[in-house]
Design an enzyme around this catalytic site. Structure first.
Site, PDB file in Angstrom:
ATOM      1  N   HIS A  85      52.892 -97.878  -8.139  1.00 31.26           N
ATOM      2  CA  HIS A  85      52.815 -96.525  -7.604  1.00 31.26           C
ATOM      3  C   HIS A  85      54.247 -95.996  -7.593  1.00 31.26           C
ATOM      4  O   HIS A  85      55.112 -96.550  -6.908  1.00 31.26           O
ATOM      5  CB  HIS A  85      52.205 -96.538  -6.195  1.00 31.26           C
ATOM      6  N   GLU A  88      56.379 -95.686  -4.498  1.00 28.86           N
ATOM      7  CA  GLU A  88      56.564 -96.861  -3.636  1.00 28.86           C
ATOM      8  C   GLU A  88      57.681 -97.686  -4.269  1.00 28.86           C
ATOM      9  O   GLU A  88      57.469 -98.436  -5.215  1.00 28.86           O
ATOM     10  CB  GLU A  88      55.244 -97.633  -3.508  1.00 28.86           C
ATOM     11  N   HIS A 191      54.145-103.235  -3.373  1.00 28.35           N
ATOM     12  CA  HIS A 191      53.816-101.854  -2.978  1.00 28.35           C
ATOM     13  C   HIS A 191      54.513-101.495  -1.669  1.00 28.35           C
ATOM     14  O   HIS A 191      55.266-102.295  -1.122  1.00 28.35           O
ATOM     15  CB  HIS A 191      52.300-101.706  -2.803  1.00 28.35           C
ATOM     16  N   GLU A 282      52.750-105.403   0.558  1.00 25.12           N
ATOM     17  CA  GLU A 282      53.139-104.091   1.097  1.00 25.12           C
ATOM     18  C   GLU A 282      54.404-104.330   1.900  1.00 25.12           C
ATOM     19  O   GLU A 282      54.397-105.104   2.856  1.00 25.12           O
ATOM     20  CB  GLU A 282      52.023-103.543   1.995  1.00 25.12           C
TER      21      GLU A 282
HETATM   22 ZN   LIG Z   1      50.654 -98.794  -3.622  1.00 26.93          ZN
END
Ligand SMILES: [Zn+2]
Ligand SMILES: *[C@@H]1O[C@H](CO)[C@@H](O)[C@H](O)[C@H]1NC(C)=O
Ligand SMILES: *[C@@H]1O[C@H](CO)[C@@H](O)[C@H](O)[C@H]1NC(C)=O
Ligand SMILES: *[C@@H]1O[C@H](CO)[C@@H](O)[C@H](O)[C@H]1NC(C)=O
Length: 446
Positions: A85, A88, A191, A282
């Protein structure tokens, strides 16, 4: 004397006061950096592009290892992917810092030296350079999340649970081809927008994998160990409550589906079709944090990033050979009680890698289309401590032959899915309710 002292001081300044600043490098700067590292450390690095983005930017991968240019029998292939992404961006920064740490530590830092001597590490700092260039420095907005076609790359992979036959984006096709070109064993996808380690499955079709709102993979025990190794080696992730607007994650980990279901994701694809175990990390509440936060983020994640690579040495590895010692390609290597949707099979060197926690396991080796099968029970120790999985070769008594490549087709893999009759499936209703509630709590896509 004094000039010698000066020499040492300068020497340590040059290697320690690294060439890499804690700031956001744009695509051109990132390429220049990777090329410079590759020139300066040519014996332990190899730089290649796995394809181009929609706007024609290269998807650069740097390989680090004692044998960087090609796969060697017994040396497992590992990968980190960042910035899928585009907005990110913490993973992208951390992966460059990791490259710096690995190259500078080789032959001086014992952990780095052992990792590079035993592992081939592929790093793709940005899977979505177009999205990165389009993004704005904002914690929450999704400007730049998608690729140039406006597609979410983490919804664009084939999915074993849901028909996902949308057209593959260039960046996704490049990763799919990459998975075919190297026998990857372990991976993580970096991410931002939360602080948690999320593991497969991300999706479900309500079959037997769906258990109390989680979608449980046959290698669930291994996935939990992978995720916890990251969260417990991270400075704060295990606390599970790092972002004010997020739910609490026990031990800093979560099953992907139980957090929120996601079709077409990269981690399920790696695991189901690529026989590469992948989790999603994350790494920050803010997707695009101020540059002053970057040194702290590196400090939080450094040990975890290294410890996670070491896990590629879990379990057992080896070759399947016929009686005259020829490697057998495309032999199926199955672990009793782990009913993988697509069976794991040997690569072109007849090699297999199975990540397993310590214990006794029965492995069954079969060659499609041939009668002979081989079953052995192995006692498997904890490999990461020694930077090597247990090595065990399977040797057939009679001559057997490699079978033609039966690339696991959607049909073979989905045929193993056991779909529950939804009329008898009370589990579906509450989990969908949870999903709706979570989506309401968590409106920003991760
Ligand atoms: Zn993401
Ligand atoms: C490569 O080496 C040159 C010359 O020593 C140095 O100036 C540069 O910072 C190094 N770059 C990297 C990325 O290692
Ligand atoms: C790693 O490999 C290098 C190059 O072959 C060798 O000099 C070094 O002793 C090895 N170190 C370890 C810890 O394996
Ligand atoms: C594995 O089997 C060995 C004997 O073959 C036994 O001593 C050991 O306790 C077993 N380990 C586990 C974890 O069951």
């Amino acid at each position: 004397m004094s000039s010698l002292t000066l020499f040492f001081c300068l020497g340590s300044l040059v290697s320690w006061g690294s060439s890499l600043e804690f700031r956001y490098y744009n695509t051109v700067e990132l390429e220049d950096y990777l090329k410079a590292v590759n020139r300066n450390y040519s014996s332990i690095t190899h730089l290649y592009s796995i394809g181009k983005s929609v706007e024609g930017r290269d998807l650069w991968v740097l390989i680090l290892g004692k044998y960087p240019t090609k796969h060697k029998i017994g040396i497992p292939e590992f990968k980190y992917v960042g910035n899928m992404h585009g907005n990110e961006v913490v993973g992208r920064v951390l992966l460059l810092q990791l490259i710096e740490h690995l190259t500078q530590g080789y032959l001086s830092d014992p952990v780095v030296t052992c990792l590079l001597n035993t592992t081939r590490i592929h790093i793709l700092p940005s899977m979505n350079p177009d999205g990165f260039e389009a993004s704005t420095r904002n914690c929450l907005y999704s400007q730049g999340r998608f690729n140039k076609h406006g597609v979410d790359l983490n919804r664009n992979f084939p999915d074993v649970f849901t028909q996902n036959d949308m057209e593959r984006e260039l960046e996704v096709q490049a990763v799919m081809d990459w998975l075919k070109s190297e026998p990857f064993v372990l991976s993580a996808n970096l991410h931002g927008g939360a602080v948690v380690a999320s593991y497969p499955y991300d999706n479900s079709n309500g079959g037997e994998e769906l258990q109390r709102g989680s979608s449980i993979a046959p290698d669930n025990d291994v996935f939990i160990h992978l995720a916890k190794t990251y969260s417990f080696n991270h400075k704060r992730m295990r606390n599970g409550n790092n972002c004010y607007d997020s739910q609490i994650f026990k031990d800093g980990i979560t099953n992907g589906y139980s957090w929120y279901p996601l079709p077409g994701g990269m981690q399920d694809y790696n695991y189901v079709w690529g026989q590469c175990l992948e989790i999603t990390l994350e790494l920050s509440c803010c997707k695009y944090p101020p540059e002053k936060d970057l040194p702290g983020l590196w400090d939080d994640n450094k040990d975890a990033l290294l410890a996670y690579i070491q896990l590629v040495h879990l379990g057992v590895k080896g070759q399947v050979l016929n009686s005259n010692g020829t490697p057998v390609e495309n032999a199926l290597v199955e672990v009793k009680d782990k009913n993988n949707l697509c069976p794991f099979k040997t690569n072109r060197n007849g090699e297999y890698y199975r990540l397993l926690l310590p214990g006794n396991y029965t492995l069954k080796v079969t060659i499609p289309g041939q009668k002979e099968a081989m079953t052995e029970t192995l006692s498997i120790p904890y490999g990461p401590d020694k930077y090597s999985a247990l090595t065990h070769n399977f040797v057939f008594k009679r001559n057997t032959y490699s079978s033609p490549d039966v690339t696991p087709s959607a049909e073979i893999c989905t045929s193993k899915l056991k779909i529950q009759d939804s009329s008898h499936s009370p589990a579906l209703a509450p989990s969908h309710l949870t999903v709706l509630l979570l989506m309401a709590l968590c409106p920003f896509l991760l």
